[in-house]
Design a protein around this motif. Structure first.
Motif, short mmCIF file in Angstrom:
data_model
loop_
_atom_site.label_atom_id
_atom_site.label_comp_id
_atom_site.label_asym_id
_atom_site.label_seq_id
_atom_site.Cartn_x
_atom_site.Cartn_y
_atom_site.Cartn_z
N HIS A 1 14.25 -21.64 35.13
CA HIS A 1 13.04 -20.83 35.27
C HIS A 1 12.19 -21.07 34.03
O HIS A 1 12.71 -21.03 32.91
CB HIS A 1 13.40 -19.34 35.37
CG HIS A 1 14.33 -19.04 36.50
ND1 HIS A 1 13.90 -18.75 37.77
CD2 HIS A 1 15.69 -19.01 36.55
CE1 HIS A 1 14.95 -18.56 38.56
NE2 HIS A 1 16.05 -18.70 37.85
N LEU A 2 10.91 -21.32 34.23
CA LEU A 2 9.97 -21.46 33.11
C LEU A 2 9.12 -20.20 33.06
O LEU A 2 8.49 -19.83 34.05
CB LEU A 2 9.08 -22.68 33.32
CG LEU A 2 7.88 -22.81 32.36
CD1 LEU A 2 8.36 -22.92 30.91
CD2 LEU A 2 7.00 -23.99 32.74
N LYS A 3 9.11 -19.55 31.88
CA LYS A 3 8.30 -18.34 31.69
C LYS A 3 7.21 -18.67 30.67
O LYS A 3 7.53 -19.10 29.55
CB LYS A 3 9.21 -17.22 31.16
CG LYS A 3 8.56 -15.87 31.03
CD LYS A 3 9.65 -14.82 30.87
CE LYS A 3 9.45 -14.04 29.61
NZ LYS A 3 10.48 -13.05 29.36
N VAL A 4 5.95 -18.56 31.10
CA VAL A 4 4.85 -18.82 30.16
C VAL A 4 4.12 -17.51 29.86
O VAL A 4 3.98 -16.65 30.73
CB VAL A 4 3.84 -19.88 30.70
CG1 VAL A 4 4.52 -21.22 30.87
CG2 VAL A 4 3.18 -19.44 31.98
N THR A 5 3.70 -17.38 28.62
CA THR A 5 3.01 -16.16 28.17
C THR A 5 1.67 -16.56 27.56
O THR A 5 1.60 -17.53 26.80
CB THR A 5 3.87 -15.43 27.11
OG1 THR A 5 5.19 -15.28 27.62
CG2 THR A 5 3.30 -14.07 26.77
N ASP A 6 0.62 -15.79 27.89
CA ASP A 6 -0.70 -16.09 27.30
C ASP A 6 -0.99 -15.12 26.15
O ASP A 6 -0.17 -14.25 25.81
CB ASP A 6 -1.79 -16.07 28.37
CG ASP A 6 -2.08 -14.67 28.92
OD1 ASP A 6 -1.55 -13.67 28.38
OD2 ASP A 6 -2.83 -14.58 29.91
N ALA A 7 -2.16 -15.29 25.55
CA ALA A 7 -2.52 -14.50 24.37
C ALA A 7 -2.57 -13.00 24.64
O ALA A 7 -2.38 -12.19 23.75
CB ALA A 7 -3.87 -14.99 23.83
N LYS A 8 -2.81 -12.61 25.91
CA LYS A 8 -2.88 -11.18 26.24
C LYS A 8 -1.49 -10.61 26.56
O LYS A 8 -1.37 -9.45 26.95
CB LYS A 8 -3.81 -10.97 27.44
CG LYS A 8 -5.26 -11.37 27.16
CD LYS A 8 -6.24 -10.71 28.10
CE LYS A 8 -6.23 -11.30 29.50
NZ LYS A 8 -6.95 -12.58 29.61
N GLY A 9 -0.46 -11.47 26.47
CA GLY A 9 0.90 -11.00 26.78
C GLY A 9 1.21 -11.04 28.26
O GLY A 9 2.25 -10.52 28.69
N GLU A 10 0.31 -11.62 29.05
CA GLU A 10 0.60 -11.74 30.48
C GLU A 10 1.54 -12.92 30.71
O GLU A 10 1.52 -13.91 29.98
CB GLU A 10 -0.71 -11.89 31.27
CG GLU A 10 -1.53 -10.60 31.23
CD GLU A 10 -2.89 -10.73 31.87
OE1 GLU A 10 -3.32 -11.88 32.15
OE2 GLU A 10 -3.54 -9.69 32.08
N ILE A 11 2.32 -12.77 31.79
CA ILE A 11 3.43 -13.71 32.02
C ILE A 11 3.36 -14.26 33.43
O ILE A 11 2.95 -13.57 34.36
CB ILE A 11 4.77 -12.95 31.81
CG1 ILE A 11 4.99 -12.66 30.32
CG2 ILE A 11 5.95 -13.72 32.39
CD1 ILE A 11 6.11 -11.70 30.05
N ASP A 12 3.77 -15.52 33.57
CA ASP A 12 3.99 -16.09 34.91
C ASP A 12 5.24 -16.95 34.83
O ASP A 12 5.62 -17.44 33.76
CB ASP A 12 2.78 -16.93 35.35
CG ASP A 12 2.88 -17.30 36.84
OD1 ASP A 12 3.32 -16.45 37.65
OD2 ASP A 12 2.53 -18.44 37.19
N THR A 13 5.92 -17.11 35.97
CA THR A 13 7.13 -17.93 35.99
C THR A 13 7.09 -18.93 37.13
O THR A 13 6.41 -18.71 38.14
CB THR A 13 8.41 -17.07 36.15
OG1 THR A 13 8.32 -16.34 37.36
CG2 THR A 13 8.60 -16.12 34.99
N ASP A 14 7.82 -20.02 36.94
CA ASP A 14 8.03 -21.01 37.99
C ASP A 14 9.48 -21.44 37.88
O ASP A 14 10.14 -21.18 36.87
CB ASP A 14 7.07 -22.21 37.79
CG ASP A 14 7.01 -23.13 39.02
OD1 ASP A 14 7.49 -22.72 40.10
OD2 ASP A 14 6.48 -24.25 38.89
N ARG A 15 9.98 -22.06 38.93
CA ARG A 15 11.37 -22.53 38.84
C ARG A 15 11.48 -23.92 39.42
O ARG A 15 10.66 -24.34 40.24
CB ARG A 15 12.33 -21.57 39.55
CG ARG A 15 12.08 -21.37 41.01
CD ARG A 15 13.07 -20.36 41.58
NE ARG A 15 14.34 -20.98 41.89
CZ ARG A 15 14.68 -21.41 43.09
NH1 ARG A 15 13.85 -21.29 44.10
NH2 ARG A 15 15.84 -21.97 43.29
#
Length: 196
Positions: free
Chosen positions: A71-85
């Motif tokens: 699972h890849l979890k990416v976080t942006d400057a606002k602390g929002e998150i998205d994941t892919d697998r």
């Protein structure tokens, strides 16, 4: 942000390294962190190289047969998150049952490329094959003082692979007939490589 892994990967042993590419992940303000997480159902074996589980591209080595999910979890400057697998499917080595292991009485660091060539020629003489018919797959430390060399034997085109247990049996037989110092290194064991 949008997490995006480029694709699932399928490899066949003895190839046991792979990379998963998450660099196509995007965010309008920029991604500040990447985190790769191995799924709990995945094989535990397999190394993450150079802390790459915190980078856009994950590099893996020493993978074993089975299916890995990451699972890849990416976080942006606002602390929002998205994941892919994505999955990495590692298929068995088709030659697995015909690999032969020899344990040699030499420290792995002291075995030179020239000595390896000489040793393979000697094995070729014993088996009655060309040294180019002997394909070395791996050389690794076995104990502090010994080295494991893993190989298979094939004939000239169409490259039929010799049965591993027959190669091992022939080698043991031929070595019994020779002077104990026929080979450049003393052989401690000859096995068929059942494990990997």
């Amino acid at each position: 942000p949008v997490a995006k892994i480029s694709s699932n990967v399928v490899i066949t042993l003895p190839t046991n390294t792979v990379d998963l590419d998450g660099s196509k992940s995007s965010d309008d303000k920029g991604i500040i962190s990447y985190l790769w997480i191995r799924d709990e159902g995945s094989p535990a074996a397999g190394e993450v190289l150079n802390n790459s589980d915190h980078h856009a591209v994950l590099f893996l080595s020493d993978l074993v047969e089975g299916t890995y999910t990451f699972h890849l979890k990416v976080t942006d400057a606002k602390g929002e998150i998205d994941t892919d697998r994505a999955t990495v499917e590692v298929k068995a080595d088709p030659r697995k049952n015909n690999l032969v292991e020899m344990i040699l009485d030499v420290n792995v660091s002291l075995l030179t490329e020239r000595q390896k060539g000489m040793f393979i020629r000697q094995i070729g003489v014993l088996l009655g094959v060309l040294d180019s018919d002997i394909i070395v797959q791996k050389i690794q430390q076995y104990t502090e003082q010994s080295t494991k060399i893993i190989f298979f034997v094939q004939n000239q085109p169409p490259h039929q692979i010799f049965k591993g247990h027959e190669v091992a049996w022939n080698l043991r037989n031929e070595l019994r007939k020779q002077q104990s110092d026929f080979l450049i290194f003393r052989t401690l064991e000859i096995n068929t490589d059942r494990k990997s």
